[in-house]
Every structure is written in C-alpha cells, then in structure tokens.
Scaffold this motif. Structure first.
Motif, PDB file in Angstrom:
ATOM      1  N   THR A 137       6.413 -25.977 -17.522  1.00 23.06           N
ATOM      2  CA  THR A 137       5.668 -26.636 -16.233  1.00 23.06           C
ATOM      3  C   THR A 137       5.943 -27.886 -16.175  1.00 23.06           C
ATOM      4  N   PHE A 138       5.880 -28.322 -14.952  1.00 23.15           N
ATOM      5  CA  PHE A 138       6.364 -29.603 -14.587  1.00 23.15           C
ATOM      6  C   PHE A 138       5.327 -30.144 -13.394  1.00 23.15           C
ATOM      7  N   SER A 139       4.560 -31.048 -13.638  1.00 19.61           N
ATOM      8  CA  SER A 139       3.576 -31.665 -12.772  1.00 19.61           C
ATOM      9  C   SER A 139       3.669 -32.987 -12.658  1.00 19.61           C
ATOM     10  N   ILE A 140       3.508 -33.409 -11.293  1.00 22.35           N
ATOM     11  CA  ILE A 140       3.356 -35.126 -10.924  1.00 22.35           C
ATOM     12  C   ILE A 140       2.466 -35.110  -9.725  1.00 22.35           C
ATOM     13  N   ARG A 141       1.979 -36.294  -9.893  1.00 17.71           N
ATOM     14  CA  ARG A 141       0.922 -36.770  -8.808  1.00 17.71           C
ATOM     15  C   ARG A 141       1.607 -37.750  -8.087  1.00 17.71           C
ATOM     16  N   LEU A 142       1.374 -37.673  -6.781  1.00 17.04           N
ATOM     17  CA  LEU A 142       2.290 -38.729  -5.975  1.00 17.04           C
ATOM     18  C   LEU A 142       1.468 -39.097  -4.667  1.00 17.04           C
ATOM     19  N   SER A 143       1.676 -40.083  -3.854  1.00 18.46           N
ATOM     20  CA  SER A 143       0.824 -40.910  -3.073  1.00 18.46           C
ATOM     21  C   SER A 143       1.122 -39.679  -1.879  1.00 18.46           C
ATOM     22  N   SER A 144      -0.129 -39.850  -1.102  1.00 17.93           N
ATOM     23  CA  SER A 144      -0.081 -38.979   0.155  1.00 17.93           C
ATOM     24  C   SER A 144       0.507 -39.732   1.495  1.00 17.93           C
ATOM     25  N   THR A 145       2.019 -40.105   1.140  1.00 19.50           N
ATOM     26  CA  THR A 145       2.599 -40.735   2.035  1.00 19.50           C
ATOM     27  C   THR A 145       3.842 -39.894   2.399  1.00 19.50           C
ATOM     28  N   PRO A 146       4.491 -40.268   3.433  1.00 18.61           N
ATOM     29  CA  PRO A 146       5.750 -39.958   3.749  1.00 18.61           C
ATOM     30  C   PRO A 146       6.926 -39.955   2.480  1.00 18.61           C
ATOM     31  N   ARG A 147       6.642 -41.311   1.873  1.00 18.83           N
ATOM     32  CA  ARG A 147       7.524 -41.455   0.761  1.00 18.83           C
ATOM     33  C   ARG A 147       7.237 -40.456  -0.593  1.00 18.83           C
ATOM     34  N   GLY A 148       5.787 -40.161  -0.651  1.00 22.20           N
ATOM     35  CA  GLY A 148       5.470 -39.345  -1.618  1.00 22.20           C
ATOM     36  C   GLY A 148       5.864 -38.046  -1.349  1.00 22.20           C
ATOM     37  N   ALA A 149       6.049 -37.464  -0.224  1.00 14.56           N
ATOM     38  CA  ALA A 149       6.682 -36.258   0.179  1.00 14.56           C
ATOM     39  C   ALA A 149       8.140 -36.221  -0.243  1.00 14.56           C
ATOM     40  N   ARG A 150       8.735 -37.176   0.068  1.00 16.18           N
ATOM     41  CA  ARG A 150      10.258 -37.324  -0.180  1.00 16.18           C
ATOM     42  C   ARG A 150      10.535 -37.220  -1.716  1.00 16.18           C
ATOM     43  N   LEU A 151       9.630 -38.203  -2.400  1.00 14.89           N
ATOM     44  CA  LEU A 151       9.853 -38.028  -3.877  1.00 14.89           C
ATOM     45  C   LEU A 151       9.523 -36.688  -4.586  1.00 14.89           C
ATOM     46  N   ALA A 152       8.619 -35.973  -3.913  1.00 14.98           N
ATOM     47  CA  ALA A 152       8.464 -34.536  -4.435  1.00 14.98           C
ATOM     48  C   ALA A 152       9.323 -33.685  -4.356  1.00 14.98           C
ATOM     49  N   ARG A 153      10.039 -33.759  -3.385  1.00 17.34           N
ATOM     50  CA  ARG A 153      11.338 -32.908  -3.183  1.00 17.34           C
ATOM     51  C   ARG A 153      12.404 -33.487  -4.195  1.00 17.34           C
ATOM     52  N   ARG A 154      12.524 -34.632  -4.326  1.00 16.68           N
ATOM     53  CA  ARG A 154      13.640 -35.150  -5.372  1.00 16.68           C
ATOM     54  C   ARG A 154      13.174 -35.015  -6.820  1.00 16.68           C
ATOM     55  N   ALA A 155      12.054 -34.982  -6.871  1.00 13.21           N
ATOM     56  CA  ALA A 155      11.418 -34.587  -8.385  1.00 13.21           C
ATOM     57  C   ALA A 155      11.661 -33.064  -8.598  1.00 13.21           C
ATOM     58  N   ALA A 156      11.383 -32.377  -7.802  1.00 15.39           N
ATOM     59  CA  ALA A 156      11.660 -30.995  -8.081  1.00 15.39           C
ATOM     60  C   ALA A 156      13.147 -30.359  -8.098  1.00 15.39           C
ATOM     61  N   VAL A 157      14.087 -31.237  -7.414  1.00 13.81           N
ATOM     62  CA  VAL A 157      15.424 -30.904  -7.524  1.00 13.81           C
ATOM     63  C   VAL A 157      15.691 -31.455  -8.982  1.00 13.81           C
ATOM     64  N   THR A 158      15.359 -32.552  -9.551  1.00 16.03           N
ATOM     65  CA  THR A 158      15.557 -33.039 -10.693  1.00 16.03           C
ATOM     66  C   THR A 158      15.154 -32.018 -11.679  1.00 16.03           C
ATOM     67  N   GLN A 159      14.112 -31.763 -11.855  1.00 19.34           N
ATOM     68  CA  GLN A 159      13.364 -30.950 -12.755  1.00 19.34           C
ATOM     69  C   GLN A 159      14.016 -29.657 -12.717  1.00 19.34           C
ATOM     70  N   LEU A 160      14.542 -29.089 -11.714  1.00 16.86           N
ATOM     71  CA  LEU A 160      15.165 -27.633 -11.889  1.00 16.86           C
ATOM     72  C   LEU A 160      16.409 -27.926 -12.393  1.00 16.86           C
ATOM     73  N   HIS A 161      17.247 -29.024 -12.153  1.00  7.71           N
ATOM     74  CA  HIS A 161      18.400 -29.422 -12.641  1.00  7.71           C
ATOM     75  C   HIS A 161      18.472 -29.436 -14.265  1.00  7.71           C
ATOM     76  N   VAL A 162      17.201 -30.249 -14.716  1.00 10.19           N
ATOM     77  CA  VAL A 162      16.922 -30.315 -16.160  1.00 10.19           C
ATOM     78  C   VAL A 162      16.947 -29.011 -16.777  1.00 10.19           C
ATOM     79  N   TRP A 163      16.221 -28.079 -15.927  1.00 13.62           N
ATOM     80  CA  TRP A 163      15.848 -26.510 -16.551  1.00 13.62           C
ATOM     81  C   TRP A 163      17.099 -25.763 -16.244  1.00 13.62           C
ATOM     82  N   GLY A 164      18.298 -26.401 -15.887  1.00 13.62           N
ATOM     83  CA  GLY A 164      19.412 -25.542 -15.668  1.00 13.62           C
ATOM     84  C   GLY A 164      19.349 -24.436 -14.537  1.00 13.62           C
ATOM     85  N   LEU A 165      18.273 -24.597 -13.556  1.00 16.06           N
ATOM     86  CA  LEU A 165      18.338 -23.719 -12.554  1.00 16.06           C
ATOM     87  C   LEU A 165      18.670 -24.221 -11.059  1.00 16.06           C
ATOM     88  N   PRO A 166      19.129 -23.495 -10.200  1.00 19.16           N
ATOM     89  CA  PRO A 166      19.332 -23.668  -8.931  1.00 19.16           C
ATOM     90  C   PRO A 166      18.263 -24.427  -8.239  1.00 19.16           C
TER      91      PRO A 166
END
Length: 139
Positions: free
Chosen positions: A14-43
């Motif tokens: 499980t990975f969970s992160i709280r982000l600001s409700s801003t366009p920047r927060g939405a961009r960071l959500a995508r980046r955080a997901a990609v990074t975490q999936l990479h850490v888990w060795g997943l596409p």
C-alpha cells in the motif's frame, strides 16, 4: 461503473499520499504513482493515466477550500492494482457521460478510466469524503 460499496481486496503493498487540491497536486499524484510503481517493479501503464484523470477530477470537481485529496495505491496478492482518490466533496458523485460531442473541451476523463480499468466506482464516506476508485487486473 460499480456504484455499490465494494469489498476492498487485502493489499500486500500500500502507498498513500495526501496532496493539495491544486493542479500541481494532481500532477504530483501522477508522478508519485509512477515512482511508486517503479519502486514496486511494476509497469506504470495504464495506472498513470487513471491516476491523472482521477486526481484531476478531485481538484476540478471535488475541491473544498482548505482541504486536500488523498491518493492510495493498493496491490493485492492476485496482482490487482487498486487506485483510490479521496476528496471531501460528496455532493458530486462522478458518472460517465456516455457520448461526448467532438468539439467538447471536457467530459472524456471517466470514459478513459472506464476503458483502461477492469472496473471502477465510487464510495461515499466516512464523512466528509468520497473515494473514486479503479482497479486494473493482474499487473
């Protein structure tokens, strides 16, 4: 869309992160997901697109001043990835709009989620929140 409350499969990761409700927060959500999936060795495809749409919707349609949104990724033993985006605006539950006019500037996000996910839905609560989730079959 599955609008009933669903049983969340037991997660092995499980990975969970709280982000600001801003366009920047939405961009960071995508980046955080990609990074975490990479850490888990997943596409990271198609999860990054689902995260981008759900986070963008949380910012655009679920915004409450002074409140953040939460991104959670859960990976089950069976290899199902569940993406959850939780915001605090329960008055507006997402629904795909069916057909969207070709000249329309918005309205395609949930159609994309529906096309990329094995299944998706919404859950209201605990107050004052709602979660929009999408599952991607064995990754």
């Amino acid at each position: 869309m599955d609008s009933e409350t669903t049983q969340v499969p037991a997660a092995v990761r499980t990975f969970s992160i709280r982000l600001s409700s801003t366009p920047r927060g939405a961009r960071l959500a995508r980046r955080a997901a990609v990074t975490q999936l990479h850490v888990w060795g997943l596409p990271f495809e198609p999860a990054q697109h689902i995260v981008a749409e759900l986070a963008s919707n949380a910012v655009r349609h679920g915004y409450v001043p002074g409140r953040d949104f939460r991104l959670t990724l859960r990976l089950t033993e069976g290899g199902v990835l569940r993406v959850e985006v939780t915001d605090t605006y329960t008055e507006r539950l997402p629904r795909p709009q069916g057909r969207v006019a070709p000249e329309a500037e918005s309205g395609r996000g949930l159609l994309l989620v529906e096309a990329l996910a094995t299944r998706w839905g919404t859950e209201v609560g605990p107050a004052p929140g709602k979660t929009v989730w999408a599952e991607i079959g064995a990754v």
